[in-house]
Design an enzyme around this catalytic site. Structure first.
Site, PDB file in Angstrom:
ATOM      1  N   GLN A 140      17.605  83.269 -13.385  1.00 37.20           N
ATOM      2  CA  GLN A 140      18.821  83.067 -14.198  1.00 37.20           C
ATOM      3  C   GLN A 140      18.859  81.693 -14.864  1.00 37.20           C
ATOM      4  O   GLN A 140      19.678  81.436 -15.731  1.00 37.20           O
ATOM      5  CB  GLN A 140      20.070  83.201 -13.314  1.00 37.20           C
ATOM      6  CG  GLN A 140      20.247  84.585 -12.747  1.00 37.20           C
ATOM      7  CD  GLN A 140      21.138  84.574 -11.516  1.00 37.20           C
ATOM      8  OE1 GLN A 140      22.323  84.837 -11.615  1.00 37.20           O
ATOM      9  NE2 GLN A 140      20.597  84.268 -10.365  1.00 37.20           N
ATOM     10  N   ARG A 141      18.015  80.780 -14.404  1.00 38.04           N
ATOM     11  CA  ARG A 141      18.040  79.427 -14.965  1.00 38.04           C
ATOM     12  C   ARG A 141      17.049  79.252 -16.121  1.00 38.04           C
ATOM     13  O   ARG A 141      17.061  78.204 -16.790  1.00 38.04           O
ATOM     14  CB  ARG A 141      17.732  78.414 -13.858  1.00 38.04           C
ATOM     15  CG  ARG A 141      18.863  78.244 -12.865  1.00 38.04           C
ATOM     16  CD  ARG A 141      19.366  76.812 -12.837  1.00 38.04           C
ATOM     17  NE  ARG A 141      18.350  75.910 -12.433  1.00 38.04           N
ATOM     18  CZ  ARG A 141      18.235  75.387 -11.207  1.00 38.04           C
ATOM     19  NH1 ARG A 141      19.111  75.714 -10.279  1.00 38.04           N
ATOM     20  NH2 ARG A 141      17.291  74.543 -10.914  1.00 38.04           N
ATOM     21  N   SER A 156      25.440 105.902  -8.933  1.00 41.75           N
ATOM     22  CA  SER A 156      24.860 104.659  -8.422  1.00 41.75           C
ATOM     23  C   SER A 156      25.970 103.637  -8.281  1.00 41.75           C
ATOM     24  O   SER A 156      26.972 103.703  -8.987  1.00 41.75           O
ATOM     25  CB  SER A 156      23.799 104.117  -9.387  1.00 41.75           C
ATOM     26  OG  SER A 156      24.390 103.808 -10.619  1.00 41.75           O
ATOM     27  N   GLY A 170      27.703  66.826 -10.353  1.00 40.91           N
ATOM     28  CA  GLY A 170      27.047  65.708  -9.667  1.00 40.91           C
ATOM     29  C   GLY A 170      26.485  64.703 -10.674  1.00 40.91           C
ATOM     30  O   GLY A 170      26.613  63.478 -10.491  1.00 40.91           O
ATOM     31  N   MET A 178      23.588  83.671  -9.104  1.00 44.25           N
ATOM     32  CA  MET A 178      23.823  82.253  -8.827  1.00 44.25           C
ATOM     33  C   MET A 178      25.270  81.858  -9.118  1.00 44.25           C
ATOM     34  O   MET A 178      26.047  82.664  -9.636  1.00 44.25           O
ATOM     35  CB  MET A 178      22.871  81.397  -9.651  1.00 44.25           C
ATOM     36  CG  MET A 178      21.548  81.162  -8.963  1.00 44.25           C
ATOM     37  SD  MET A 178      20.586  79.918  -9.819  1.00 44.25           S
ATOM     38  CE  MET A 178      19.341  79.572  -8.591  1.00 44.25           C
ATOM     39  N   ARG A 191      26.610  79.023  -7.038  1.00 43.47           N
ATOM     40  CA  ARG A 191      26.953  78.116  -5.941  1.00 43.47           C
ATOM     41  C   ARG A 191      28.387  78.333  -5.452  1.00 43.47           C
ATOM     42  O   ARG A 191      28.640  79.271  -4.730  1.00 43.47           O
ATOM     43  CB  ARG A 191      26.746  76.665  -6.358  1.00 43.47           C
ATOM     44  CG  ARG A 191      26.315  75.867  -5.125  1.00 43.47           C
ATOM     45  CD  ARG A 191      26.336  74.385  -5.262  1.00 43.47           C
ATOM     46  NE  ARG A 191      25.662  73.819  -6.359  1.00 43.47           N
ATOM     47  CZ  ARG A 191      24.541  73.113  -6.278  1.00 43.47           C
ATOM     48  NH1 ARG A 191      23.961  72.960  -5.130  1.00 43.47           N
ATOM     49  NH2 ARG A 191      24.016  72.571  -7.342  1.00 43.47           N
ATOM     50  N   ARG A 234      18.561  63.905 -32.827  1.00 40.76           N
ATOM     51  CA  ARG A 234      18.636  64.017 -34.291  1.00 40.76           C
ATOM     52  C   ARG A 234      19.847  63.247 -34.838  1.00 40.76           C
ATOM     53  O   ARG A 234      19.763  62.553 -35.848  1.00 40.76           O
ATOM     54  CB  ARG A 234      18.783  65.470 -34.726  1.00 40.76           C
ATOM     55  CG  ARG A 234      17.531  66.246 -34.762  1.00 40.76           C
ATOM     56  CD  ARG A 234      17.267  66.926 -36.135  1.00 40.76           C
ATOM     57  NE  ARG A 234      15.932  67.503 -36.152  1.00 40.76           N
ATOM     58  CZ  ARG A 234      14.818  66.796 -36.270  1.00 40.76           C
ATOM     59  NH1 ARG A 234      14.873  65.506 -36.449  1.00 40.76           N
ATOM     60  NH2 ARG A 234      13.639  67.387 -36.228  1.00 40.76           N
ATOM     61  N   ARG A 294      17.393  66.013  -8.791  1.00 37.36           N
ATOM     62  CA  ARG A 294      18.626  65.616  -8.107  1.00 37.36           C
ATOM     63  C   ARG A 294      18.249  64.352  -7.332  1.00 37.36           C
ATOM     64  O   ARG A 294      17.418  64.404  -6.435  1.00 37.36           O
ATOM     65  CB  ARG A 294      19.089  66.704  -7.141  1.00 37.36           C
ATOM     66  CG  ARG A 294      19.350  68.059  -7.823  1.00 37.36           C
ATOM     67  CD  ARG A 294      19.992  69.027  -6.834  1.00 37.36           C
ATOM     68  NE  ARG A 294      19.881  70.420  -7.242  1.00 37.36           N
ATOM     69  CZ  ARG A 294      20.737  71.045  -8.045  1.00 37.36           C
ATOM     70  NH1 ARG A 294      21.762  70.399  -8.539  1.00 37.36           N
ATOM     71  NH2 ARG A 294      20.574  72.310  -8.348  1.00 37.36           N
ATOM     72  N   ARG A 298      21.223 105.176  -5.241  1.00 40.39           N
ATOM     73  CA  ARG A 298      21.253 104.086  -4.262  1.00 40.39           C
ATOM     74  C   ARG A 298      22.428 103.133  -4.484  1.00 40.39           C
ATOM     75  O   ARG A 298      22.984 103.065  -5.579  1.00 40.39           O
ATOM     76  CB  ARG A 298      19.958 103.274  -4.363  1.00 40.39           C
ATOM     77  CG  ARG A 298      18.849 103.913  -3.574  1.00 40.39           C
ATOM     78  CD  ARG A 298      17.546 103.175  -3.754  1.00 40.39           C
ATOM     79  NE  ARG A 298      16.569 103.656  -2.798  1.00 40.39           N
ATOM     80  CZ  ARG A 298      15.260 103.535  -2.943  1.00 40.39           C
ATOM     81  NH1 ARG A 298      14.764 102.942  -4.006  1.00 40.39           N
ATOM     82  NH2 ARG A 298      14.448 104.003  -2.024  1.00 40.39           N
ATOM     83  N   ARG A 332      20.025  99.116 -12.458  1.00 45.84           N
ATOM     84  CA  ARG A 332      20.861 100.319 -12.615  1.00 45.84           C
ATOM     85  C   ARG A 332      19.980 101.561 -12.825  1.00 45.84           C
ATOM     86  O   ARG A 332      20.240 102.620 -12.259  1.00 45.84           O
ATOM     87  CB  ARG A 332      21.797 100.140 -13.811  1.00 45.84           C
ATOM     88  CG  ARG A 332      22.556 101.359 -14.240  1.00 45.84           C
ATOM     89  CD  ARG A 332      23.697 101.699 -13.318  1.00 45.84           C
ATOM     90  NE  ARG A 332      24.752 100.684 -13.389  1.00 45.84           N
ATOM     91  CZ  ARG A 332      25.790 100.639 -12.548  1.00 45.84           C
ATOM     92  NH1 ARG A 332      25.894 101.527 -11.593  1.00 45.84           N
ATOM     93  NH2 ARG A 332      26.700  99.701 -12.666  1.00 45.84           N
TER      94      ARG A 332
END
Ligand code: F6P
Length: 328
Positions: free
Chosen positions: A260-261, A221, A109, A175, A177, A30, A77, A168, A160
């Site tokens: 998550q992506r 928990s 990268g 994520m 990395r 734009r 990549r 538990r 949760r």
């Protein structure tokens, strides 16, 4: 470097996708139209540059993309772009289209690629920090980080519920990395019992002691957040070790992974991406080359790409302190 006349800008997204990449592309395109520039989409990142998958964009291409996750330019990549031969092919294709500048949206990268290309062929480039990892210097937040944290927190809230019903202990892998930003943010935001990040090695005994003390404090928990790629091991490996110390605990492991992506970007990421998309075009027009546009204290800042990728962005020690206080 002297100011070059820029008429045609190529935009690409590269590396792991991040919510808000579409918003950044749309803002850049734009802004380009606003300044009467021709804008080109380079599909599948550097791979598409090498294979000449390049198309001129019009306003229809960027209609209703701001609110969508992923990247309509697609991402990849590229191993070939790491080679001088690959970059040579890419340069020839850019010249065929008359593209005289680039906007590269991606992580370290991808920005390294833009830097190399500028060094070798003098193609002016502005990078935008597009990664959920938030591991780039020169910006308080990367595009997609806020959305990824919100997605992680929403998922952990659900974990949760069931963790509490069954008393538990859950290990949730997020994520990031080599960076603990998502883990810290999602951990504080979901009242985690402990947060394990790649930057620090947490001895298993320390973790076990913490979990024991929480049992004494009658916490029903426990959720431990583990950033992938950490020195202490994967969530599953840590869970297996902890089980040996706390055999009475019913332990489960959840890996949040690529969910998550995805998803629609948050308002924060839409605003960040929009501001940086415009800044990228204006930066190129002002002769700011080989830099990354970021937002620091709400203001656009241009940082040399080499600095943005080499300077390790450190996790905030105060965040870790706060997380520790809140989990005792
Ligand atoms: O860099 C973004 C990221 O999502 C990292 O958090 C993760 O380690 C990596 O990409 C996963 O990459 P891929 O999608 O190629 O498996």
């Amino acid at each position: 470097m002297e100011l070059k006349t820029i008429k045609k800008i190529g935009v690409l997204t590269s590396g792991g996708d991040a919510p808000g990449m579409n918003a950044a592309i749309r803002a850049a395109v734009r802004a380009g139209f606003y300044y009467n520039l021709e804008m080109y989409g380079i599909y599948r990142g550097y791979e598409g540059m090498i294979q000449n998958d390049i198309k001129k964009l019009d306003s229809k291409n960027i209609t209703h993309v701001l609110e969508r996750g992923g990247t309509f330019l697609k991402s990849a990549r590229s191993e070939e772009f790491r080679t001088p031969e690959g970059r040579k092919k890419a340069y020839k294709n850019l010249k065929t289209h008359g593209i005289d500048a680039l906007i590269v949206i991606g992580g370290d990268g991808s920005l390294t690629g833009a830097h190399l290309f500028f060094q070798e062929y003098g193609i002016p480039a502005v990078g935008l920090p597009g990664t959920i990892d938030n591991d780039l210097s020169g910006t308080d937040s990367t595009i997609g980080f806020d959305t990824a944290c919100n997605t992680a927190i929403e998922a952990i809230d659900k974990i949760r519920d069931t963790a509490t019903s069954h008393d538990r202990l859950f290990f949730v892998e997020v994520m990031g990395r080599d960076a603990g930003f998502i883990a810290i943010n999602a951990g504080i935001g979901s009242a985690a019992a402990a947060i394990l990040i790649p930057e620090n090695k947490t001895p298993i005994e320390t973790l076990v002691e913490k979990l024991k003390s929480r049992t004494k404090a009658m916490k029903t928990s426990n959720i431990v957040i583990v950033a992938e790629g950490g020195k202490s091991g994967s969530a599953q490996e840590i869970a297996d070790k902890v089980k040996k110390f706390l055999p009475y605990y019913d332990i489960k492991v959840t890996i949040l992974g690529h969910l998550q992506r995805g998803g629609a970007p948050t308002s924060f990421d839409r605003l960040l991406a929009s501001k940086l998309g415009v800044a990228a075009v204006e930066g190129l027009m002002q002769g700011k080359y080989d830099v990354m546009a970021g937002l620091i204290n709400h203001k656009v800042v241009f940082t040399p790409i080499v600095k943005a990728i080499v300077d390790d962005k450190k996790v905030d020690e105060d965040d870790l302190r706060v997380a520790n206080i809140l989990s005792t």
